[in-house]
Design an enzyme around this catalytic site. Structure first.
Site, mmCIF file in Angstrom:
data_model
loop_
_atom_site.group_PDB
_atom_site.id
_atom_site.type_symbol
_atom_site.label_atom_id
_atom_site.label_comp_id
_atom_site.label_asym_id
_atom_site.label_seq_id
_atom_site.Cartn_x
_atom_site.Cartn_y
_atom_site.Cartn_z
ATOM 1 N N GLU A 270 0.827 -1.205 0.000
ATOM 2 C CA GLU A 270 0.000 0.000 0.000
ATOM 3 C C GLU A 270 0.863 1.258 0.000
ATOM 4 O OE1 GLU A 270 -3.490 0.143 -0.239
ATOM 5 O OE2 GLU A 270 -2.984 -1.891 -0.849
ATOM 6 N N TRP A 273 1.983 1.694 -3.491
ATOM 7 C CA TRP A 273 0.901 2.281 -4.307
ATOM 8 C C TRP A 273 0.937 3.799 -4.194
ATOM 9 C CZ3 TRP A 273 -2.271 1.151 -8.114
ATOM 10 C CH2 TRP A 273 -2.679 -0.161 -8.343
ATOM 11 N N TRP A 301 -21.008 11.639 -19.443
ATOM 12 C CA TRP A 301 -21.541 11.480 -18.095
ATOM 13 C C TRP A 301 -22.892 12.161 -17.968
ATOM 14 C CZ3 TRP A 301 -18.781 7.998 -15.577
ATOM 15 C CH2 TRP A 301 -17.421 7.873 -15.849
ATOM 16 N N ASN A 339 -10.693 2.601 3.329
ATOM 17 C CA ASN A 339 -10.256 2.440 1.946
ATOM 18 C C ASN A 339 -11.198 1.574 1.110
ATOM 19 O OD1 ASN A 339 -8.146 2.852 -0.155
ATOM 20 N ND2 ASN A 339 -8.000 0.626 -0.019
ATOM 21 N N TRP A 357 -16.362 11.144 -12.626
ATOM 22 C CA TRP A 357 -15.496 10.862 -11.486
ATOM 23 C C TRP A 357 -14.874 12.128 -10.914
ATOM 24 C CZ3 TRP A 357 -10.408 12.360 -12.084
ATOM 25 C CH2 TRP A 357 -9.939 12.523 -13.402
ATOM 26 N N TRP A 380 -9.679 7.575 -7.731
ATOM 27 C CA TRP A 380 -10.900 7.856 -8.508
ATOM 28 C C TRP A 380 -10.768 7.387 -9.951
ATOM 29 C CZ3 TRP A 380 -15.798 9.008 -7.537
ATOM 30 C CH2 TRP A 380 -16.115 9.366 -6.215
#
Length: 454
Positions: A270, A273, A301, A339, A357, A380
């Protein structure tokens, strides 16, 4: 060098601090400053928990500095103006700071550097908030990675080849410039107290020590919002009240002794990341406003009054899906979101409601205590499938099955939706007056994303 200034930004600590180390090694006298940058603060709401967190941290830092013979200077101004002015006022030769990787911060630092050079001074910056940065981890072709697993493997190989990158930067107090700290009040900054002190965010190093006692279970526990599974260090990483080198070094050392189990490896992943998304932002700054994959900017959208009403229902926790609503209420009331729930709520906005988004990203940016542009944007874009190494567009989280799997007894849901407390573990996950039917929404999403294949 006679005098130097350490410009604190997102590195609010006095230990294992790269810029501080280099300043103390180079100058006879070292000053310390923090700027409440109006370029950031002017757009924030009065009860912003992050500003209060920074204020509290600076208050403690000032006391720590004074106990060591130094002091902290705090200004409320535009950093591009305040730092050159402060450097001139103090007569410093060099301003020391740590790297930032966000486009606006890079532009800010470039402007400060130009102003300092024009006055015969300099700005020197160093790596501090990551283990590896910029071009330090590249593909064999010398290009930035865009897929996480190869990046992670290269990151780990590089660390194995040179573990000295985790060595702490020493900070010796002997050259701290004496004086009295100057801190404005929270009210004079235009802010007010929030519920921050009721949230138990705690001391970063202490939170880390507590997490180490349960890190072995992290790989499983992290997915269940009703369980104390995460480290709760994201806000401390964001503002640098903990050292990334110390975190990684400690876990790697414990792992070598077999003391952290698989959970330690998952948690380290993590952290990697986080650095992956930072290098994506650094090398591809267009992701701030656009999809990493250009084809995804062609998606149409939902817009207009009905879409705005759906967005408001999502923001306020009124979707009719218990896990989504409880997660949004957690965010609104505490500034924190688990998370797993970030993925669920983001998927619901993009793929159940068909809303851009970027609207969700902006809402999270305003409310998350640990908001970090690279991670928020990366998360996102992952959820909407528009980012690098994102989930496939046809992977659409089912909010009911996610609820059943990760909050099986409804403990988390009942914490934020006490009106559902009397429902059974089976009933609590069923939608109530849902603003959208998931199966129908899934079909529309697959149609919406057809443009990507074309």
């Amino acid at each position: 060098m006679k005098n130097a200034l350490v410009w604190l930004r997102r590195d609010l600590r006095l230990f294992d601090h790269a810029a501080m180390h280099h300043a103390l090694a180079s100058a006879g006298t070292v000053y310390f400053a923090f700027i409440f940058d109006r370029a950031i603060l002017d757009a924030l709401p009065p009860a912003d928990r992050r500003v209060e967190f920074i204020f509290d941290t600076l208050t403690a830092l000032a006391a720590e500095l004074e106990a060591a013979g130094g002091h902290l200077l705090v200004r409320h101004d535009f950093a591009e103006k305040a730092i050159p002015e402060l450097a001139a006022e103090l007569g410093v030769d060099v301003v020391f700071a740590n790297h930032d990787y966000e486009p606006a911060a890079i532009a800010r630092d470039a402007a400060v550097g130009r102003s300092l050079r024009a006055a015969g001074r300099a700005l020197r910056t160093f790596k501090d908030q990551v283990v590896f940065e910029r071009d330090e981890v590249l593909t064999q072709a010398g290009q930035p990675f865009s897929v996480f697993t190869p990046y992670k493997n290269a990151w780990l190989r590089k660390l194995e080849a040179d573990p000295s990158v985790l060595a702490p930067w020493t900070v010796e107090a002997g050259r701290f410039a004496p004086g009295r700290s100057t801190l404005p009040s929270l009210e004079s900054l235009g802010f007010e107290c929030s519920n921050l002190h009721q949230l138990g965010l705690g001391n970063g190093p202490q939170l880390f020590d507590a997490f180490l006692e349960r890190i072995a279970d992290y790989g499983v526990a992290r997915d269940y919002p009703a369980i104390k599974g995460p480290s709760y260090l994201s806000m401390h990483l964001r503002f640098g009240t903990v050292s990334i080198r110390h975190l990684v070094r400690t876990v790697m050392t414990m792992s070598a002794r077999g003391a952290v189990g698989e959970g330690g490896a998952v948690w380290l992943s993590e952290l990697i990341w986080r650095e992956f998304y930072m290098q994506i932002l650094f090398h591809h700054p267009h992701v701030v406003d656009s999809a990493f994959k250009p084809a995804y900017d062609k998606i149409e959208w939902e817009t207009g009054p009905e879409a705005d009403q759906l967005f408001a229902a999502w923001c306020e926790g009124r979707t009719g899906y218990a896990l989504v609503d409880a997660a949004m209420l957690q965010l609104n009331r505490t500034g924190y979101m688990h998370n797993r729930l970030r993925m669920v709520t983001a998927s619901f906005l993009c793929k159940d409601l068909g809303i851009d988004w970027r609207r969700g990203e902006a809402y999270f940016a305003l409310h998350l205590n640990d908001f970090e542009l690279s991670s928020n944007n990366g998360g996102w874009q992952w959820a909407s499938s528009s980012g690098c190494d994102a989930q496939p567009y046809f992977r659409i989280f089912n909010p009911v099955t996610q609820s059943q799997k990760f909050d099986p007894e409804g403990k988390f849901i009942k914490r934020y939706l006490p009106q559902l407390a009397a429902l059974s573990a089976k009933e609590i996950h069923l939608p109530r007056n849902p603003i959208v039917e998931h199966d129908q929404a899934r079909k529309r999403t697959l149609e919406r994303y057809e443009v990507v294949k074309k």
